[in-house]
Design an enzyme around this catalytic site. Structure first.
Site, short mmCIF file in Angstrom:
data_model
loop_
_atom_site.label_atom_id
_atom_site.label_comp_id
_atom_site.label_asym_id
_atom_site.label_seq_id
_atom_site.Cartn_x
_atom_site.Cartn_y
_atom_site.Cartn_z
N LYS A 186 32.02 42.20 38.07
CA LYS A 186 32.37 42.08 39.49
C LYS A 186 31.06 41.89 40.25
O LYS A 186 30.00 42.30 39.78
CB LYS A 186 33.07 43.35 39.99
CG LYS A 186 33.82 43.17 41.29
CD LYS A 186 35.19 42.56 41.09
CE LYS A 186 35.82 42.15 42.40
NZ LYS A 186 37.21 41.70 42.24
N ASP B 237 37.13 36.93 45.81
CA ASP B 237 37.72 38.24 46.16
C ASP B 237 37.67 38.26 47.69
O ASP B 237 37.60 37.19 48.32
CB ASP B 237 36.91 39.39 45.53
CG ASP B 237 37.60 40.75 45.67
OD1 ASP B 237 38.53 41.03 44.89
OD2 ASP B 237 37.24 41.55 46.55
#
Ligand code: NDP
Length: 460
Positions: free
Chosen positions: A140, A180
């Protein structure tokens, strides 16, 4: 017989003590990282029955290894605004676990981004990616850059600077970022362009969520929202319920929310509220999704503009109030910890039947406990929102074989993946004795595959 019971009790105690000591270590090693600590705690608590059944996981220190990222990269992102001022942001990439495939997970651009947020998201990604059945590890990344109010050229310059550093650490077989919060098709385009220029090669599979004209997959944009609704539909079906004729509240009005609303409506639900970080709109006649799409996807406007065109709708400042609207199904699709215990209690007293987490960790631990204690059907994020990363993996597959599937093909695969995730999750929760607890099921099913791969690959 008594002796066997005693052995079992001792094993359970040992697993509990082990998990407790691991959690204490996480808190000590990662002070002030409350989101990361919260995400780890939820998983550790779920794993106790697995550790009792398979003490090898303790001997091999698999849990201890899994909670420590393989690598955390933090870097400076300098860029120049439209007035010629130099600005500096901080960039991150956590490469959490590569046991079952290249690191995979999105990039978030939001002022709240810090090491804790990136690590909690990267940690959750391990279990989620495992559940998809696709060969993807977990990562991430992101930055504390705030895209709001920035010009297109500022966004481009920021993305180019961010990628100049990130490009040293990623690649189609090493680490494959995606979008995201704050990172959509436009940002992915600028990031991809810069990566291509730096590498001097067209490595389409280095990012997912790309535009359709240059290697993106049909159906990716819709995948997380649709996937969440597919998962919840399976969960409802098991109880003789469905989206049809139900009232639904969806927080957020970004990528996940919009397509969760779209699919819920297609299945016959009436969506009556959605939000952004400024507040929420309540439209008793049902949200006009075309209007939300125009405001958010085309015009980049705030959600309160909605009520100017829908006089019967109402706007309220602040996000938390959205959970006081009575509904059958709530789909939190905005951000972490948006449902606290108070909101959970309000939803329950208003007769909520099911929660489907489209966002990552949108419910606090207390809220989850409250839902489970009150027998509210609860679809946890790791399982329910895995459709996005699953279709990202399908995008990688198309890129490496240089083919493009139709939207119908992708959607069919997404549906079957979500059904499979639901099956794995429920089977694991049943096997470990808590059939209604899909949090436990998702954590365990996701964990076992990664843990076994780690053991087979030795201590690395
Ligand atoms: P977007 O940026 O497209 O949309 C986010 C939405 O949530 C916006 O409406 C935003 O409002 C709102 N929001 C963001 N931060 C806050 C906050 N602190 N308080 C209240 N509202 C907030 O992001 P996505 O739709 O992509 O992501 C939403 C959630 O889903 C995140 O938790 C993400 O991690 C998760 N997720 C996303 C996936 C994907 O494929 N995109 C995959 C799996 C999970 P505003 O515009 O005002 O900021």
């Amino acid at each position: 017989m008594k002796a066997l019971e005693e052995v079992k009790a001792t094993q359970a105690e040992r697993a509990q003590d082990y998990v407790k000591s691991l959690y204490e270590q996480v808190v000590e090693r990662n002070p002030n990282e409350v989101e990361f600590q919260q995400a780890v705690k939820e998983v550790l608590d779920s794993l106790i029955p697995v550790l009792v059944k398979n003490p090898t996981y303790i001997k091999q220190a698999v849990v201890e290894r899994i909670i420590e990222p393989e690598r955390l990269i933090s870097f400076r992102v300098p860029w120049v605004d439209d007035e010629g001022n130099v600005k500096v942001n901080r960039g991150f990439r956590v490469q959490f676990n590569s046991a079952i495939g290249p690191y995979k997970g999105g990039l978030r651009f939001h002022p709240s981004v810090n090491a804790s947020i990136i690590k909690f998201l990267g940690f959750e990604q391990i279990f989620k990616n495992s559940l998809t059945g696709q060969p993807i590890g977990a990562g991430k990344g992101g930055s504390d850059f705030d895209p709001k109010g920035k010009s297109d050229m500022e966004i481009m310059r920021f993305c180019q600077s961010f990628m100049t550093e990130l490009s040293k650490h990623i690649g189609p077989d090493t680490d494959v970022p995606a979008g995201d919060i704050g990172v959509g098709a436009r940002e992915i385009g600028y990031l991809f362009g810069q990566y291509k220029k730096l590498k001097g090669a067209y490595e389409a599979g280095v990012l997912t969520g790309k535009g359709l004209g240059y290697g993106g997959s049909l159906g990716r944009k819709e995948a997380t929202g649709y996937g969440t609704v597919y998962f919840v539909e399976e969960m409802l079906k098991d109880k003789g319920l469905s989206f049809k004729d139900s009232t639904v509240v969806v927080s957020g009005s970004g990528n996940v929310s919009i397509y969760a609303m779209e699919k819920a409506m297609e299945l016959g639900a009436k969506v009556i509220a959605c939000s952004d970080s400024s507040g929420y709109v309540f439209d008793p006649n049902g949200i006009d999704l075309d209007l939300v799409k125009r405001l958010k996807e085309e015009e980049n406007k705030r959600i309160y503009e909605y009520v100017k065109e829908r006089p019967k709708a109402r706007f309220e400042v602040g996000c938390a109030g959205i959970w006081s609207i009575p509904c059958d199904i709530a789909l939190p699709c905005a951000t972490q910890n948006e449902i606290d215990q108070e909101a959970a209690e309000t939803l329950i007293s208003n007769g909520i039947k099911a929660i489907g987490e489209g966002a990552n960790m949108p419910s606090s631990q207390e809220a989850i406990d409250t839902f489970l204690e009150n027998k509210v059907l609860f679809a946890p994020a790791k399982a329910a929102n895995a459709g996005g990363v699953a279709v990202s993996a399908l995008e990688m597959a198309q890129n490496s074989s240089r083919v493009a599937w139709t939207k119908e093909e992708v959607n069919e695969k997404l549906q079957s993946i979500m059904k499979d995730i639901y099956r794995k999750t429920t089977e694991a929760s049943e096997e470990y004795g808590e059939s209604e607890n899909l949090v436990l099921g998702a954590n365990i099913a996701g964990f076992v595959k990664v843990a076994d791969a780690m053991i087979e690959q030795g201590v690395i």
